[in-house]
Design an enzyme around this catalytic site. Structure first.
Site, PDB file in Angstrom:
ATOM      1  N   ASN A  26       0.786  -1.209   0.082  1.00 48.63           N
ATOM      2  CA  ASN A  26       0.159  -0.112   0.132  1.00 48.63           C
ATOM      3  C   ASN A  26       0.796   1.203   0.052  1.00 48.63           C
ATOM      4  O   ASN A  26       0.506   2.350   0.584  1.00 48.63           O
ATOM      5  CB  ASN A  26      -1.091  -0.033   1.127  1.00 48.63           C
ATOM      6  CG  ASN A  26      -2.176   1.111   1.039  1.00 48.63           C
ATOM      7  OD1 ASN A  26      -2.577   1.794   2.111  1.00 48.63           O
ATOM      8  ND2 ASN A  26      -2.507   1.380   0.032  1.00 48.63           N
ATOM      9  N   SER A  30      -1.256   0.286  -5.174  1.00 43.63           N
ATOM     10  CA  SER A  30      -2.603   0.832  -4.736  1.00 43.63           C
ATOM     11  C   SER A  30      -2.911   1.868  -4.295  1.00 43.63           C
ATOM     12  O   SER A  30      -3.967   2.610  -4.718  1.00 43.63           O
ATOM     13  CB  SER A  30      -3.189  -0.007  -3.757  1.00 43.63           C
ATOM     14  OG  SER A  30      -2.568  -0.037  -2.674  1.00 43.63           O
TER      15      SER A  30
HETATM   16  P1  4NP Z   1       3.246  -2.073  -3.329  1.00 42.09           P
HETATM   17  O1  4NP Z   1       4.918  -2.299  -3.628  1.00 42.09           O
HETATM   18  O2  4NP Z   1       2.574  -3.703  -3.135  1.00 42.09           O
HETATM   19  O3  4NP Z   1       2.861  -1.916  -4.897  1.00 42.09           O
HETATM   20  O4  4NP Z   1       2.953  -1.130  -2.278  1.00 42.09           O
HETATM   21  C1  4NP Z   1       5.648  -2.879  -2.443  1.00 42.09           C
HETATM   22  C2  4NP Z   1       6.037  -2.230  -1.466  1.00 42.09           C
HETATM   23  C3  4NP Z   1       6.633  -2.398  -0.397  1.00 42.09           C
HETATM   24  C4  4NP Z   1       7.389  -3.983  -0.563  1.00 42.09           C
HETATM   25  C5  4NP Z   1       6.551  -4.805  -1.648  1.00 42.09           C
HETATM   26  C6  4NP Z   1       5.749  -4.278  -2.518  1.00 42.09           C
HETATM   27  N1  4NP Z   1       7.968  -4.390   0.350  1.00 42.09           N
HETATM   28  O5  4NP Z   1       8.204  -5.717   0.372  1.00 42.09           O
HETATM   29  O6  4NP Z   1       8.333  -3.923   1.389  1.00 42.09           O
END
Ligand code: 4NP
Length: 171
Positions: A26, A30
């Site tokens: 998030n 999103s």
């Molecule tokens: P999102 O991207 O799902 O599009 O917000 C990500 C943000 C952080 C992480 C993975 C995907 N993470 O692993 O911290």
């Protein structure tokens, strides 16, 4: 909310349609979808009929603003998403949203696990609302570079148009 909107459609003030976009953190995909779709809702003067939110299936970034790269790329295209703050999706969201749209299949699978049996809304992926794209998922840009973040906006802009047309036909 679906049942409500069915039963009170003829009343003078119809209830809102809720749209929730869901990715993993998030902080990238999103909130970008929320910002783009809210912008479309606003310019179509439908903010009294449609409310928009976003959430993550993960909990790591709760309370944080969108990733700086997502904020910058969105702002370049005219969408200010700096005010958004990450939250985690919950089972209660199924009471509040008519459309719960995942940005990729892994997040959709995790949403299916917490979907209450009685949920009568639309739980699915966002990109099928732009069938001409011939893509089902918005790739996770978190470990990527500028072009990955640009692609997120490109794909979501197309699908947001299709989604709004779909919902407008049902208001
Ligand atoms: P999102 O991207 O799902 O599009 O917000 C990500 C943000 C952080 C992480 C993975 C995907 N993470 O692993 O911290």
């Amino acid at each position: 909310m679906n049942q409500l909107s069915q039963s009170s459609r003829s009343s003078e003030r119809s209830p809102q349609t809720g749209v929730l976009f869901v990715c993993l953190g998030n902080i990238c995909r999103s909130p970008t979808a929320e910002g783009i779709f809210q912008h479309l809702v606003n310019i179509h003067q439908l903010s009294e009929s449609i409310f928009v939110d976003s959430a993550g299936t993960g909990s790591w970034h709760i309370g944080r603003p969108p990733d700086a790269r997502s904020q910058r790329v969105a702002l370049q295209r005219g969408y200010d998403i700096s005010h958004l703050r990450a939250r985690q999706v919950s089972a209660g969201d199924f009471d509040d949203f008519d459309y719960i749209l995942a940005l990729d299949a892994a997040n959709l699978a995790n949403l299916e696990k917490i979907r209450p049996q009685h949920y009568a809304g639309h739980l699915g992926l966002l990109l099928p609302f732009a069938p001409h794209l011939r893509r089902r998922e918005v790739p996770d840009p978190y470990g990527g570079d500028e072009k990955d973040f640009q692609l997120v906006v490109d794909l979501i802009q197309e699908a947001a148009e299709g989604l709004l047309n779909h919902i407008k036909g049902r208001l």
